[in-house]
Design an enzyme around this catalytic site. Structure first.
Site, PDB file in Angstrom:
ATOM      1  N   LYS A  81      -4.047  28.669  16.240  1.00 25.93           N
ATOM      2  CA  LYS A  81      -3.622  29.974  16.743  1.00 25.93           C
ATOM      3  C   LYS A  81      -4.636  30.420  17.780  1.00 25.93           C
ATOM      4  O   LYS A  81      -5.831  30.117  17.659  1.00 25.93           O
ATOM      5  CB  LYS A  81      -3.596  30.984  15.597  1.00 25.93           C
ATOM      6  CG  LYS A  81      -2.757  32.192  15.855  1.00 25.93           C
ATOM      7  CD  LYS A  81      -1.296  31.960  15.501  1.00 25.93           C
ATOM      8  CE  LYS A  81      -0.434  33.145  15.882  1.00 25.93           C
ATOM      9  NZ  LYS A  81       0.978  32.938  15.512  1.00 25.93           N
ATOM     10  N   GLY A 185      15.720  43.646  14.538  1.00 28.70           N
ATOM     11  CA  GLY A 185      15.403  43.072  15.841  1.00 28.70           C
ATOM     12  C   GLY A 185      15.969  41.664  15.948  1.00 28.70           C
ATOM     13  O   GLY A 185      17.020  41.345  15.372  1.00 28.70           O
TER      14      GLY A 185
HETATM   15  P1  NAD Z   1      11.462  42.157  16.928  1.00 31.29           P
HETATM   16  O1  NAD Z   1      10.435  42.932  17.640  1.00 31.29           O
HETATM   17  O2  NAD Z   1      12.614  41.589  17.674  1.00 31.29           O
HETATM   18  O3  NAD Z   1      12.109  43.063  15.765  1.00 31.29           O
HETATM   19  C1  NAD Z   1      11.354  43.792  14.872  1.00 31.29           C
HETATM   20  C2  NAD Z   1      12.159  45.040  14.524  1.00 31.29           C
HETATM   21  O4  NAD Z   1      11.514  45.713  13.449  1.00 31.29           O
HETATM   22  C3  NAD Z   1      12.263  46.033  15.676  1.00 31.29           C
HETATM   23  O5  NAD Z   1      13.624  46.401  15.865  1.00 31.29           O
HETATM   24  C4  NAD Z   1      11.403  47.212  15.210  1.00 31.29           C
HETATM   25  O6  NAD Z   1      11.873  48.462  15.712  1.00 31.29           O
HETATM   26  C5  NAD Z   1      11.577  47.108  13.720  1.00 31.29           C
HETATM   27  N1  NAD Z   1      10.533  47.773  12.907  1.00 31.29           N
HETATM   28  C6  NAD Z   1       9.207  47.864  13.140  1.00 31.29           C
HETATM   29  N2  NAD Z   1       8.608  48.568  12.152  1.00 31.29           N
HETATM   30  C7  NAD Z   1       9.591  48.901  11.269  1.00 31.29           C
HETATM   31  C8  NAD Z   1       9.614  49.603  10.039  1.00 31.29           C
HETATM   32  N3  NAD Z   1       8.502  50.129   9.519  1.00 31.29           N
HETATM   33  N4  NAD Z   1      10.796  49.752   9.394  1.00 31.29           N
HETATM   34  C9  NAD Z   1      11.931  49.251   9.914  1.00 31.29           C
HETATM   35  N5  NAD Z   1      11.960  48.557  11.091  1.00 31.29           N
HETATM   36  C10 NAD Z   1      10.826  48.395  11.755  1.00 31.29           C
HETATM   37  O7  NAD Z   1      10.664  41.023  16.131  1.00 31.29           O
HETATM   38  P2  NAD Z   1      11.269  39.706  15.464  1.00 31.29           P
HETATM   39  O8  NAD Z   1      11.072  38.569  16.383  1.00 31.29           O
HETATM   40  O9  NAD Z   1      12.620  40.019  14.927  1.00 31.29           O
HETATM   41  O10 NAD Z   1      10.230  39.493  14.255  1.00 31.29           O
HETATM   42  C11 NAD Z   1      10.354  40.214  13.054  1.00 31.29           C
HETATM   43  C12 NAD Z   1       9.337  39.676  12.041  1.00 31.29           C
HETATM   44  O11 NAD Z   1       9.590  38.297  11.804  1.00 31.29           O
HETATM   45  C13 NAD Z   1       7.871  39.766  12.472  1.00 31.29           C
HETATM   46  O12 NAD Z   1       7.079  39.977  11.324  1.00 31.29           O
HETATM   47  C14 NAD Z   1       7.588  38.378  13.009  1.00 31.29           C
HETATM   48  O13 NAD Z   1       6.213  38.066  12.929  1.00 31.29           O
HETATM   49  C15 NAD Z   1       8.403  37.536  12.065  1.00 31.29           C
HETATM   50  N6  NAD Z   1       8.784  36.213  12.576  1.00 31.29           N
HETATM   51  C16 NAD Z   1       9.511  36.122  13.709  1.00 31.29           C
HETATM   52  C17 NAD Z   1       9.908  34.864  14.156  1.00 31.29           C
HETATM   53  C18 NAD Z   1      10.769  34.693  15.383  1.00 31.29           C
HETATM   54  O14 NAD Z   1      11.271  33.590  15.593  1.00 31.29           O
HETATM   55  N7  NAD Z   1      10.981  35.723  16.184  1.00 31.29           N
HETATM   56  C19 NAD Z   1       9.529  33.707  13.447  1.00 31.29           C
HETATM   57  C20 NAD Z   1       8.785  33.842  12.276  1.00 31.29           C
HETATM   58  C21 NAD Z   1       8.424  35.115  11.852  1.00 31.29           C
END
Ligand code: NAD
Length: 354
Positions: A81, A185
């Site tokens: 990382k 999201g």
């Molecule tokens: P994203 O930014 O597209 O979506 C996150 C959503 O969560 C947003 O709509 C935001 O408004 C909402 N949010 C933030 N705080 C909140 C709360 N307290 N209550 C309710 N909603 C809240 O991000 P993403 O890519 O969808 O990632 C989401 C999670 O999954 C993160 O923890 C990320 O590390 C993890 N993750 C993502 C991926 C990927 O492929 N994108 C892979 C592994 C893990």
């Protein structure tokens, strides 16, 4: 700063490198936890850290997490990382990204980078002008692996939720299963759509209320306020927003049989997996269920290194292995009484020769 090998989060990392480039203002830490299974793979985070110790802690913890995630996904990659400490004076400049690319290149492939929080696809394209050790680059055509990992992560979580419902509730279908989704999201929205297609009853929540409401009207779902979603009576609570939500208070509030979602680092600390088990709640270890995205970008990277493109069906084949891995964890947990998060950690440690 104290020596990093006295840091609580130092776990015999193979390399922890501080990168400094005065001209561009780059300050970054690259951490390689393990290259036992292959090059250390994991994204780059760009973040304003009030204290450089927080940046070091992030690099140490996240790189170990990537070792575990890649190993459990069956990928020939280790864990690494990078964190870039956002300069107080401003944001990402082309010069800063170029200097970061040079630092990755200088490791000659021991570290393979990708997007993480604060780093967009376009930034990775800029980094890739200086080094080939980059995954998660845009791909052409819908039938290729790689590109935005969100939909693949969502698909893996969907398979994992089905496995959890089978294991805990002895149901082969999601019809009528009530799922509370925190975060709508890229990942949570994708999970919700897939669940809705299979007849699950959804409660959606997002701090961006318009986003949750728009998806709820599309999927004929309910919505909940962000501070209420963890207390909703449901079969599955699916966290897809923030980490560290499963703390003493959060776990006490849960009214669900299963916790299965994509957010990284859901457990506030190690003992919280046991607390979930004590409450009879089945937990899907986050780095096992959310590996779909890393599977996609890694297969794309490995194919590109050979001058080939990766068929999306290869990724799909790997995604359907996520439930089998989870089932193995839950079975061992049922047999031994050790909580699923600890079972998963032990399996991962064995795979990386620790
Ligand atoms: P994203 O930014 O597209 O979506 C996150 C959503 O969560 C947003 O709509 C935001 O408004 C909402 N949010 C933030 N705080 C909140 C709360 N307290 N209550 C309710 N909603 C809240 O991000 P993403 O890519 O969808 O990632 C989401 C999670 O999954 C993160 O923890 C990320 O590390 C993890 N993750 C993502 C991926 C990927 O492929 N994108 C892979 C592994 C893990």
């Amino acid at each position: 700063m104290t020596a990093f090998w006295t840091e609580a989060d130092f776990d015999d990392h193979e390399l922890v490198q501080l990168v400094r480039d005065r001209e561009s203002g780059l300050t970054a830490i690259i951490a390689l936890h393990s290259t036992h299974l292959g090059p250390g793979a994991g994204g780059t985070r760009f973040w304003h850290y009030p204290d450089s110790k927080d940046a070091l802690r992030d690099a140490l913890r996240l790189s170990r997490g990537m070792s575990y995630k890649n190993a459990m996904a069956g990928l020939p990659m280790g864990g690494g990382k990078a964190v870039i400490l956002a300069p107080a004076s401003g944001g990402k400049t082309p010069e800063l990204l170029a200097a970061f690319g040079d630092a990755v290149e200088a490791l000659h492939g021991r570290y393979v980078t990708a997007e993480d929080v604060g780093i967009a696809e376009a930034d990775m394209v800029a980094v890739s002008r200086r080094t080939n050790y980059v995954s998660g680059l845009p791909v052409e055509g819908a039938e290729s692996a790689g590109g935005d990992p969100g939909p693949f992560t969502a698909m893996g979580i969907f398979h994992g939720i089905k496995a959890a419902v089978r294991h805990k509730l002895s149901k082969d279908t999601l019809t009528g299963v009530r799922v509370a989704v925190q975060g709508t999201g890229s990942v949570g929205g994708g999970v919700a759509r897939l669940l809705a297609q299979e007849g699950a009853r959804l409660v959606l929540s997002d701090i961006n209320r318009d986003r949750a409401a728009a998806l709820a009207s599309e999927l004929d779902a309910e919505t909940a306020a962000p501070d209420a979603v963890m207390s909703i009576a449901c079969d599955v609570f699916s966290p897809n927003a923030l980490g560290a939500i499963l703390d003493d208070e959060g776990i006490a509030r849960l009214d669900a049989a299963i916790v299965a979602g994509g957010a990284n680092n859901q457990l506030a600390r190690a003992g919280h997996g046991q607390l979930l088990a004590d409450r009879g709640i089945l937990y899907a270890p986050d780095y096992v269920i959310n590996a779909g995205g890393i599977i996609s970008v890694t297969l794309e990277y490995l194919a590109r290194q050979k001058g080939e493109s990766c068929d999306i069906n290869e990724v799909r084949k790997r995604l359907v292995q996520i439930p089998g891995r989870l089932e193995e964890i839950w079975q061992q947990s049922d047999e031994t009484g050790v909580s699923p998060d600890v079972v998963a950690d032990r399996m991962a440690q064995k795979l990386i020769g620790r």
